[in-house]
Design an enzyme around this catalytic site. Structure first.
Site, mmCIF file in Angstrom:
data_model
loop_
_atom_site.group_PDB
_atom_site.id
_atom_site.type_symbol
_atom_site.label_atom_id
_atom_site.label_comp_id
_atom_site.label_asym_id
_atom_site.label_seq_id
_atom_site.Cartn_x
_atom_site.Cartn_y
_atom_site.Cartn_z
ATOM 1 N N LYS A 1 1.213 -1.161 -0.186
ATOM 2 C CA LYS A 1 -0.128 0.338 -0.560
ATOM 3 C C LYS A 1 0.568 0.882 0.072
ATOM 4 O O LYS A 1 0.532 2.423 -0.952
ATOM 5 C CB LYS A 1 -1.137 0.053 1.285
ATOM 6 C CG LYS A 1 -1.705 -1.225 1.438
ATOM 7 C CD LYS A 1 -2.748 -0.118 2.967
ATOM 8 C CE LYS A 1 -2.210 -0.398 4.039
ATOM 9 N NZ LYS A 1 -1.975 -2.001 4.421
ATOM 10 N N ARG B 1 -9.231 1.462 9.287
ATOM 11 C CA ARG B 1 -8.787 0.164 10.128
ATOM 12 C C ARG B 1 -9.728 -0.505 10.272
ATOM 13 O O ARG B 1 -9.929 -2.002 10.827
ATOM 14 C CB ARG B 1 -7.343 0.512 10.186
ATOM 15 C CG ARG B 1 -6.610 0.459 9.531
ATOM 16 C CD ARG B 1 -5.571 -0.096 10.310
ATOM 17 N NE ARG B 1 -3.892 -0.451 9.939
ATOM 18 C CZ ARG B 1 -2.776 -0.396 10.129
ATOM 19 N NH1 ARG B 1 -3.184 1.178 8.944
ATOM 20 N NH2 ARG B 1 -2.132 -0.842 9.868
ATOM 21 N N ARG C 1 11.730 -6.556 5.225
ATOM 22 C CA ARG C 1 11.426 -5.016 5.433
ATOM 23 C C ARG C 1 11.682 -5.058 6.551
ATOM 24 O O ARG C 1 13.016 -4.014 6.800
ATOM 25 C CB ARG C 1 10.020 -4.816 5.762
ATOM 26 C CG ARG C 1 9.938 -3.230 5.728
ATOM 27 C CD ARG C 1 8.073 -2.389 5.325
ATOM 28 N NE ARG C 1 7.539 -3.156 6.082
ATOM 29 C CZ ARG C 1 6.360 -2.592 6.601
ATOM 30 N NH1 ARG C 1 5.820 -2.341 4.944
ATOM 31 N NH2 ARG C 1 4.825 -3.074 7.311
ATOM 32 N N ARG D 1 12.229 -1.399 11.163
ATOM 33 C CA ARG D 1 10.923 -0.499 11.329
ATOM 34 C C ARG D 1 10.623 -1.660 13.145
ATOM 35 O O ARG D 1 10.357 -2.852 13.010
ATOM 36 C CB ARG D 1 9.474 -0.544 10.475
ATOM 37 C CG ARG D 1 9.168 0.077 10.199
ATOM 38 C CD ARG D 1 7.673 0.337 9.587
ATOM 39 N NE ARG D 1 6.981 -0.354 9.501
ATOM 40 C CZ ARG D 1 5.301 -0.142 9.022
ATOM 41 N NH1 ARG D 1 5.147 0.464 7.940
ATOM 42 N NH2 ARG D 1 4.266 -0.774 9.784
ATOM 43 N N ARG E 1 -0.157 -7.926 14.285
ATOM 44 C CA ARG E 1 -0.909 -6.810 12.895
ATOM 45 C C ARG E 1 -1.727 -7.880 11.906
ATOM 46 O O ARG E 1 -2.671 -7.375 11.467
ATOM 47 C CB ARG E 1 0.420 -6.442 12.389
ATOM 48 C CG ARG E 1 0.943 -5.267 13.612
ATOM 49 C CD ARG E 1 1.762 -4.859 13.037
ATOM 50 N NE ARG E 1 2.249 -4.128 11.820
ATOM 51 C CZ ARG E 1 3.138 -3.985 10.955
ATOM 52 N NH1 ARG E 1 4.533 -5.077 11.208
ATOM 53 N NH2 ARG E 1 3.161 -3.263 9.608
HETATM 54 P P1 AMP Z 1 1.279 1.768 8.714
HETATM 55 O O1 AMP Z 1 2.520 2.017 9.170
HETATM 56 O O2 AMP Z 1 -0.027 1.694 8.298
HETATM 57 O O3 AMP Z 1 1.497 -0.062 8.995
HETATM 58 O O4 AMP Z 1 0.527 1.028 10.662
HETATM 59 C C1 AMP Z 1 1.119 0.762 11.338
HETATM 60 C C2 AMP Z 1 0.480 0.601 13.252
HETATM 61 O O5 AMP Z 1 0.080 2.118 12.780
HETATM 62 C C3 AMP Z 1 -0.170 0.099 13.160
HETATM 63 O O6 AMP Z 1 -0.395 -1.040 13.837
HETATM 64 C C4 AMP Z 1 -1.433 0.310 14.373
HETATM 65 O O7 AMP Z 1 -0.984 0.547 15.304
HETATM 66 C C5 AMP Z 1 -1.352 1.787 13.941
HETATM 67 N N1 AMP Z 1 -2.584 2.576 13.177
HETATM 68 C C6 AMP Z 1 -1.697 3.162 11.463
HETATM 69 N N2 AMP Z 1 -3.724 3.459 11.103
HETATM 70 C C7 AMP Z 1 -3.943 3.493 11.527
HETATM 71 C C8 AMP Z 1 -5.798 3.178 12.494
HETATM 72 N N3 AMP Z 1 -5.922 4.125 11.015
HETATM 73 N N4 AMP Z 1 -6.060 3.427 13.059
HETATM 74 C C9 AMP Z 1 -5.357 2.102 14.883
HETATM 75 N N5 AMP Z 1 -4.337 2.258 14.423
HETATM 76 C C10 AMP Z 1 -3.258 2.476 13.544
#
Ligand code: AMP
Length: 193
Positions: A15, A90, A130, A136, A147
């Site tokens: 994404k 989400r 990654r 990360r 996740r």
């Molecule tokens: P991502 O970079 O999109 O994989 O997000 C990394 C982490 O940020 C996720 O595992 C959540 O802990 C938090 N996060 C990101 N977007 C959201 C969202 N829309 N709602 C809740 N937590 C989020």
């Protein structure tokens, strides 16, 4: 009318990579809630510290915190013409909040919800790679597994939700980046013409 694209896909589906490419081609900002949380954490804001206590476990940050942050971001002038949403919504609560926000603030609706689909074994493999490259903190094995579980339980139900509204478009994400991008651009052009 402003163009809002909601990019869906499990962690590791690509994404973020695709959203970054799309933002240049479509001249729309990428709004990634995960990136916003990470930027806050880097600057050691209260929001960043709070978010990190959830992120490090692979859990979702509470909806009210996430929705308020998204609302602030979409209020920036660069989002007046729309945005590519990456990692939001989400869950169903966030999806409802997004609908209200777009209607009330932009007099607009979601244009298209591309779902970048990749098999789960390929995803876990990609995420582990990654982790080695980017370092990360939430890319360790236990967090990755959690996740994925959160995605299945909270986020995947959104696919049916958007499909029922005729917004969902399936994109095969197990292909070279350029092919996925070309497919996305074509489908978005169809949906917004
Ligand atoms: P991502 O970079 O999109 O994989 O997000 C990394 C982490 O940020 C996720 O595992 C959540 O802990 C938090 N996060 C990101 N977007 C959201 C969202 N829309 N709602 C809740 N937590 C989020």
């Amino acid at each position: 009318m402003a163009t809002f694209i909601v990019l869906m896909g499990a962690p590791g589906a690509g994404k973020g990579t695709q959203a970054k490419l799309l933002q240049e081609k479509l001249d729309l900002p990428q709004v990634a809630t995960g990136d916003l949380f990470r930027a806050n954490l880097k600057n050691q804001t209260e929001l960043g510290k709070l978010a990190n206590s959830y992120m490090e476990k692979g859990a979702l940050v509470p909806d009210e915190v996430t929705v308020a942050m998204l609302k602030d971001r979409l209020a920036q002038p660069d989002c007046a013409k729309g945005a590519i949403l990456d990692g939001f919504p989400r869950n169903i609560v966030q999806a409802d909040a997004l609908d209200h926000l777009l209607t009330e603030t932009f007099n607009s609706t979601i244009a298209i919800v591309p779902h970048i689909h990749v098999d789960v074994e390929v995803l876990v493999d990609r995420l582990q790679k990654r982790a080695e490259i980017e370092g990360r903190a939430d890319d360790n094995e236990a967090t990755i597994r959690h996740r994925m579980q959160v995605y299945e339980e909270a986020t995947a139900p959104l696919l049916a939700y958007y499909a029922a509204r005729g917004l969902l478009v399936e994109i095969d994400g197990d292909r070279p980046i350029e092919e996925v991008q070309a497919d996305l651009l074509q489908r978005i052009a169809q949906a917004t013409s």
